[in-house]
Motif scaffolding. Structure first.
Motif, PDB file in Angstrom:
ATOM      1  N   GLY A  79       0.833  -1.190   0.000  1.00 53.22           N
ATOM      2  CA  GLY A  79       0.000   0.000   0.000  1.00 53.22           C
ATOM      3  C   GLY A  79       0.869   1.242   0.000  1.00 53.22           C
ATOM      4  O   GLY A  79       2.076   1.172   0.201  1.00 53.22           O
ATOM      5  N   SER A  80       0.236   2.372  -0.230  1.00 58.83           N
ATOM      6  CA  SER A  80       0.957   3.633  -0.224  1.00 58.83           C
ATOM      7  C   SER A  80      -0.027   4.768  -0.012  1.00 58.83           C
ATOM      8  O   SER A  80      -1.177   4.682  -0.435  1.00 58.83           O
ATOM      9  CB  SER A  80       1.690   3.818  -1.555  1.00 58.83           C
ATOM     10  N   SER A  81       0.425   5.820   0.611  1.00 54.54           N
ATOM     11  CA  SER A  81      -0.402   7.011   0.746  1.00 54.54           C
ATOM     12  C   SER A  81      -0.235   7.913  -0.473  1.00 54.54           C
ATOM     13  O   SER A  81      -0.968   8.884  -0.629  1.00 54.54           O
ATOM     14  CB  SER A  81      -0.031   7.773   2.025  1.00 54.54           C
ATOM     15  N   ASN A  82       0.709   7.573  -1.346  1.00 55.32           N
ATOM     16  CA  ASN A  82       0.974   8.345  -2.547  1.00 55.32           C
ATOM     17  C   ASN A  82       0.281   7.692  -3.742  1.00 55.32           C
ATOM     18  O   ASN A  82       0.652   6.589  -4.146  1.00 55.32           O
ATOM     19  CB  ASN A  82       2.483   8.409  -2.785  1.00 55.32           C
ATOM     20  N   PRO A  83      -0.719   8.352  -4.344  1.00 53.33           N
ATOM     21  CA  PRO A  83      -1.458   7.761  -5.481  1.00 53.33           C
ATOM     22  C   PRO A  83      -0.550   7.373  -6.644  1.00 53.33           C
ATOM     23  O   PRO A  83      -0.818   6.394  -7.328  1.00 53.33           O
ATOM     24  CB  PRO A  83      -2.436   8.867  -5.894  1.00 53.33           C
ATOM     25  N   GLU A  84       0.539   8.091  -6.854  1.00 51.91           N
ATOM     26  CA  GLU A  84       1.460   7.763  -7.948  1.00 51.91           C
ATOM     27  C   GLU A  84       2.152   6.424  -7.694  1.00 51.91           C
ATOM     28  O   GLU A  84       2.435   5.692  -8.631  1.00 51.91           O
ATOM     29  CB  GLU A  84       2.504   8.880  -8.130  1.00 51.91           C
ATOM     30  N   HIS A  85       2.433   6.125  -6.449  1.00 52.03           N
ATOM     31  CA  HIS A  85       3.098   4.852  -6.118  1.00 52.03           C
ATOM     32  C   HIS A  85       2.142   3.674  -6.276  1.00 52.03           C
ATOM     33  O   HIS A  85       2.574   2.558  -6.542  1.00 52.03           O
ATOM     34  CB  HIS A  85       3.643   4.868  -4.705  1.00 52.03           C
ATOM     35  N   ILE A  86       0.853   3.914  -6.102  1.00 51.40           N
ATOM     36  CA  ILE A  86      -0.138   2.839  -6.212  1.00 51.40           C
ATOM     37  C   ILE A  86      -0.277   2.388  -7.656  1.00 51.40           C
ATOM     38  O   ILE A  86      -0.487   1.218  -7.954  1.00 51.40           O
ATOM     39  CB  ILE A  86      -1.497   3.286  -5.628  1.00 51.40           C
ATOM     40  N   LYS A  87      -0.109   3.329  -8.607  1.00 52.79           N
ATOM     41  CA  LYS A  87      -0.200   2.984 -10.039  1.00 52.79           C
ATOM     42  C   LYS A  87       0.938   2.101 -10.386  1.00 52.79           C
ATOM     43  O   LYS A  87       1.051   1.291 -11.128  1.00 52.79           O
ATOM     44  CB  LYS A  87      -0.182   4.238 -10.906  1.00 52.79           C
TER      45      LYS A  87
END
Length: 87
Positions: A79-87
């Motif tokens: 998981g990540s709080s950064n939307p760019e990392h989730i992609k």
């Protein structure tokens, strides 16, 4: 690895090591990490990890951890709080 750990405990005059890192990639990494896991199971090391691996393997630390987990049958839920990392 076993001998050096016991030697460290004796020199430091302590009953356990709080945190131990496997610092560099080498030929016996898996063996060394499994020994460290045994010490965690026995309560002689509280936490283990690794450092300085991403450049040597051409991947990020997160990628390396995920790969190791998957190869060893660990269920991974990244998981990540950064939307760019989730992609």
């Amino acid at each position: 690895m076993l001998f050096k750990y016991e030697e460290a405990l004796e020199k430091l005059d302590i009953g356990y090591i709080d945190f131990m890192l496997l610092h560099h990639p080498g030929a016996r990494d898996v063996e060394a990490y499994k020994v460290m896991e045994q010490y965690v199971a026995n309560g002689k090391i509280k936490s283990i990890g690794f450092s300085n691996w991403a450049d040597a393997h051409g991947v990020s630390s997160a990628q390396l951890i995920l790969r190791w987990d998957i190869q060893n049958g660990v269920i991974v839920m990244p998981g990540s709080s950064n939307p760019e990392h989730i992609k």
